[in-house]
Design an enzyme around this catalytic site. Structure first.
Site, PDB file in Angstrom:
ATOM      1  CG  ASP A 194      43.270  70.255  37.226  1.00 30.71           C
ATOM      2  OD1 ASP A 194      44.509  70.161  37.342  1.00 30.71           O
ATOM      3  OD2 ASP A 194      42.655  69.989  36.166  1.00 30.71           O
ATOM      4  CG  ASP A 212      46.652  72.166  32.132  1.00 26.41           C
ATOM      5  OD1 ASP A 212      46.789  73.286  31.616  1.00 26.41           O
ATOM      6  OD2 ASP A 212      47.583  71.548  32.667  1.00 26.41           O
TER       7      ASP A 212
HETATM    8 MG   LIG Z   1      42.867  68.909  34.409  1.00 27.97          MG
END
Ligand SMILES: [Mg+2]
Length: 232
Positions: free
Chosen positions: A16, A18
């Protein structure tokens, strides 16, 4: 230089973005709050809770799903065009903030990604964010991944966003690695759920905004505070 043969647990790691690779979570939370609070005030409701509301209803999901799920949690079911307009105004705030503030990658994450690649393990970014490529470039790490599946592609390919497993499976397909030989790294409950739904070999939770116990309850096999802990 030929890559050394990897004999470890996995052949690929899917990250992932962010909160896992880059410190853009606070920026997103802030933009969501600026978007939602005026609406909530009009309705006489409590403001957007940057911990609970974000973790339970918004974090990790495609933008419009986040808007829809959060507003539903407050009892508001709005027409789709309104959902899109609210999501788009949040996106405009994100673009302004990225241009103004820039992006930093977490040093521990970068170290671990570089070590994985030196060992011949393939890497990908799987993000619900439409800004993923821009963020990777701004953080100076766009050369460290073999594939990027971002929010725009999820929409274009008709995939279901997180917490569905589709975007992670698309990334592992692009890398030519089966889910049983790939790890997922996530800081959001929706992302951990997606990793387990896709039957990935290993789901690693990064406890930045969500408590370690919650990531574990959502199905993370391993939870760390920082990916630097996994660097050799
Ligand atoms: Mg995230």
């Amino acid at each position: 230089m030929p890559r050394r043969r990897n004999r470890g647990l996995v052949d690929a790691v899917l990250f992932d973005l962010d909160g896992v690779l880059t410190s853009t979570t606070a920026l997103h939370i802030d933009c969501w709050k600026q978007t939602f609070d005026p609406l909530l005030a009009q309705w006489g409701q409590a403001p957007f809770d940057v911990d609970r509301d974000y973790a339970e209803h918004v974090d990790g999901k495609p933008r419009y799903d986040g808007v829809r799920d959060f507003l539903r949690s407050r009892g508001a079911v709005l027409p789709e065009e309104r959902i899109v307009a609210i999501g788009d105004s949040k996106q405009a705030l994100v673009e302004q903030a990225l241009a103004r503030d820039g992006v930093e990658a977490f040093p521990g994450s970068v170290t671990w990604v570089r070590q994985l690649r030196a060992r011949g393990i393939r890497t990908a970014v799987v993000s619900s964010s439409a800004n993923a490529r821009q963020v990777l470039r701004a953080a100076g790490i766009d050369d460290a991944f073999d594939a990027v599946v971002d929010g725009g592609e999820v929409t274009r390919l008709g995939l279901r966003g997180k917490p569905a497993q589709d975007s992670f499976l698309e990334a592992s397909r692009r890398l030519g690695v089966r889910a049983s030989r790939a790890a997922v790294v996530e800081d959001a409950l929706a992302g951990v759920t997606a990793g387990r739904a896709g039957r990935f070999r290993l789901v690693i939770g990064v406890a930045r905004n969500v408590a370690r116990s919650e990531l574990r309850d959502a199905g993370a096999h391993v939870v760390v505070d920082d990916l630097g802990e996994l660097a050799a």
